[in-house]
Motif scaffolding. Sequence first.
Motif, PDB file in Angstrom:
ATOM      1  N   ASP A 297      22.977 -29.749  48.273  1.00 60.15           N
ATOM      2  CA  ASP A 297      22.365 -30.534  49.347  1.00 60.15           C
ATOM      3  C   ASP A 297      23.298 -31.661  49.814  1.00 60.15           C
ATOM      4  OD1 ASP A 297      20.090 -31.142  51.041  1.00 60.15           O
ATOM      5  OD2 ASP A 297      19.872 -32.964  49.828  1.00 60.15           O
ATOM      6  N   LEU A 298      24.006 -32.315  48.848  1.00 63.73           N
ATOM      7  CA  LEU A 298      24.932 -33.395  49.189  1.00 63.73           C
ATOM      8  C   LEU A 298      26.094 -32.865  50.032  1.00 63.73           C
ATOM      9  CD1 LEU A 298      25.120 -35.376  45.813  1.00 63.73           C
ATOM     10  CD2 LEU A 298      24.065 -36.133  47.956  1.00 63.73           C
ATOM     11  N   ILE A 299      26.621 -31.707  49.606  1.00 63.72           N
ATOM     12  CA  ILE A 299      27.730 -31.115  50.363  1.00 63.72           C
ATOM     13  C   ILE A 299      27.279 -30.723  51.762  1.00 63.72           C
ATOM     14  CG2 ILE A 299      29.279 -29.119  50.485  1.00 63.72           C
ATOM     15  CD1 ILE A 299      29.452 -29.242  47.422  1.00 63.72           C
ATOM     16  N   SER A 300      26.090 -30.166  51.861  1.00 66.07           N
ATOM     17  CA  SER A 300      25.543 -29.750  53.151  1.00 66.07           C
ATOM     18  C   SER A 300      25.393 -30.951  54.086  1.00 66.07           C
ATOM     19  CB  SER A 300      24.194 -29.058  52.947  1.00 66.07           C
ATOM     20  OG  SER A 300      23.628 -28.700  54.182  1.00 66.07           O
ATOM     21  N   GLN A 301      24.906 -32.065  53.514  1.00 65.37           N
ATOM     22  CA  GLN A 301      24.734 -33.281  54.325  1.00 65.37           C
ATOM     23  C   GLN A 301      26.092 -33.816  54.833  1.00 65.37           C
ATOM     24  OE1 GLN A 301      22.428 -36.199  52.195  1.00 65.37           O
ATOM     25  NE2 GLN A 301      20.752 -34.764  51.786  1.00 65.37           N
ATOM     26  N   LYS A 302      27.102 -33.825  53.918  1.00 63.75           N
ATOM     27  CA  LYS A 302      28.417 -34.333  54.302  1.00 63.75           C
ATOM     28  C   LYS A 302      29.035 -33.459  55.393  1.00 63.75           C
ATOM     29  CE  LYS A 302      32.010 -37.032  54.051  1.00 63.75           C
ATOM     30  NZ  LYS A 302      32.796 -37.311  52.835  1.00 63.75           N
ATOM     31  N   LEU A 303      28.891 -32.148  55.240  1.00 60.66           N
ATOM     32  CA  LEU A 303      29.414 -31.245  56.263  1.00 60.66           C
ATOM     33  C   LEU A 303      28.706 -31.439  57.594  1.00 60.66           C
ATOM     34  CD1 LEU A 303      29.913 -27.929  54.245  1.00 60.66           C
ATOM     35  CD2 LEU A 303      31.694 -29.271  55.359  1.00 60.66           C
ATOM     36  N   GLN A 304      27.394 -31.702  57.545  1.00 58.59           N
ATOM     37  CA  GLN A 304      26.644 -31.921  58.781  1.00 58.59           C
ATOM     38  C   GLN A 304      27.115 -33.186  59.486  1.00 58.59           C
ATOM     39  OE1 GLN A 304      24.377 -29.576  59.944  1.00 58.59           O
ATOM     40  NE2 GLN A 304      24.722 -30.802  61.797  1.00 58.59           N
TER      41      GLN A 304
END
Length: 550
Positions: A297-304
Amino acid sequence: MITSLSIKNYALIEKLAIDFSKGFSIITGETGAGKSIILGALGLVLGKRADLTSLKNKEEKCIIEAHFEISKYNLLPFFEANDLDYEPETIIRREILPSGKSRAFINDSPVNLQELQELSQFLIDIHSQQQTQELSEENVQFKIIDAIANNQLDIQDYQVLLKSYKGDKATLNSLLKKQGDSLKEQEYNAFLLEELVAAQLKAGEQALLEADFEKLNNVEIIKESIDKALAIANEEQLGVLNNLKEIKLSLQKIAPFSAEYHSLLERIVSLTIEFDDISDELNRCSEKLVNDPEQLDLISQKLQVIFNLQKKHQVTTVEDLLEIQNQLENSILEIGNLENDIAALTEAIQEKTLALDILSTSVHEKRMASVPILSKKLTTILETLGMPNVRFKIDIIATSNYFQNGKDEIQFLFSANKGTDFGLLKKVASGGEMSRIMLAVKAILAQYSKLPTLIFDEIDTGVSGEIAIRMGEIMKEMSLEMQIFAITHLPQIAAKGLAHFKVFKSTIEDDTQSELKLLSNEERVVEIAQMLSGTVISDSALNHAKALLN
């Protein structure tokens, strides 16, 4: 002073060479005889522009050469500053080629027209009828008063400082405009910068994040595939590693029999080692695989965040975003630097303003002190020229404006008769009065100027009789200090010269030429008599001419 002039292939002149002496020289001739051609040729030597119409024969080049005696006029600094050979008798030559190209030389060194024009300012002043009309212009009036006031050096310093001051003012206005525009954008730029800084971007991180995202997002499939591969590799009876070992044992038995079999053994040994290493790497990958929804979820947020910033700034990489971040930081820093630059420039302008004010005050005071001197000298000379009631009112008005020659404005008012109000020269002075005033001005300036030569082109317009005689006497007196030429139609002035030249036209077959000739005493009597009576010369005209010459 000019000592000689030679002209070849110019206008109506095929070839002409004439020597001049110091003192007062007269040039006469009928209208259209070519006096203006002589002045035009001299103007080319002094740096005026030329064209093909100057050539008499379009197939040959035009050459005009003048010799100047300059040993007494302190011109060595000019020659040194312009890297020119200094000669006491300096030769200026101008050539116009049939192609239209023009060349200029000072003592055989090629020069441009600007250098020629700068030198000519120290050599000759050609007074034309147009200059008489310019007497009513402010800049000419200031030149007169400043010559008497000896303001030249102060005005030079003032002009250099004024140029720098105006440059600083222009730069300041540009910086202020830039600051105004920047302040409007500063808040938005600060917001954009804050977003980028908060994202804590790093070069190359997008590819790593995307790889980690793919791993975590597909952890179950990856683990299942790795485990299956490990099982195939390590199964006790039928595993790949076990089979590779069996093959190796078989080849070891036959390897001694030939190099070919030995090579095959080496290759299978290498393959076994590589496959064993792959198996170990698969084990390590399997052990590292963890199903971590929070990290995903953290990686997904950073990519977003990265994708959103890229879309906003219309770029495709994190490196592009970092470049934009750097530009925004510089932009905000630049506003701070602008303030420092504006403060420094403002201080410099204040200092230059003070210096300009000091110089302009000095110029103003010297002008004020010179006004009564100029008025008195003008009045004295003009009284002898038949203007006994002439009066001048010269007002020097200090202003807050920075003009090219100081902060003053000038009103040059004139009254020729008793009981008449003062008025502007151009409005109240007649042609004859303007001619006399200009001669008076030139006579006064000759006392302050170190100029070697002055040429009057029909300064006697509008005068005659006794006044013309007095004008001639003034020019003759001026010639004691400088070389004077007078182009005139008046016999009274012509008789005052020490040397007398005549311009005339001659026709040879179908060709008309202008010529210039130094008259003998006898020829001079005839010329002046002709000026008095016209083509038919009477005895009384001859006697009158002799009387004028005596």
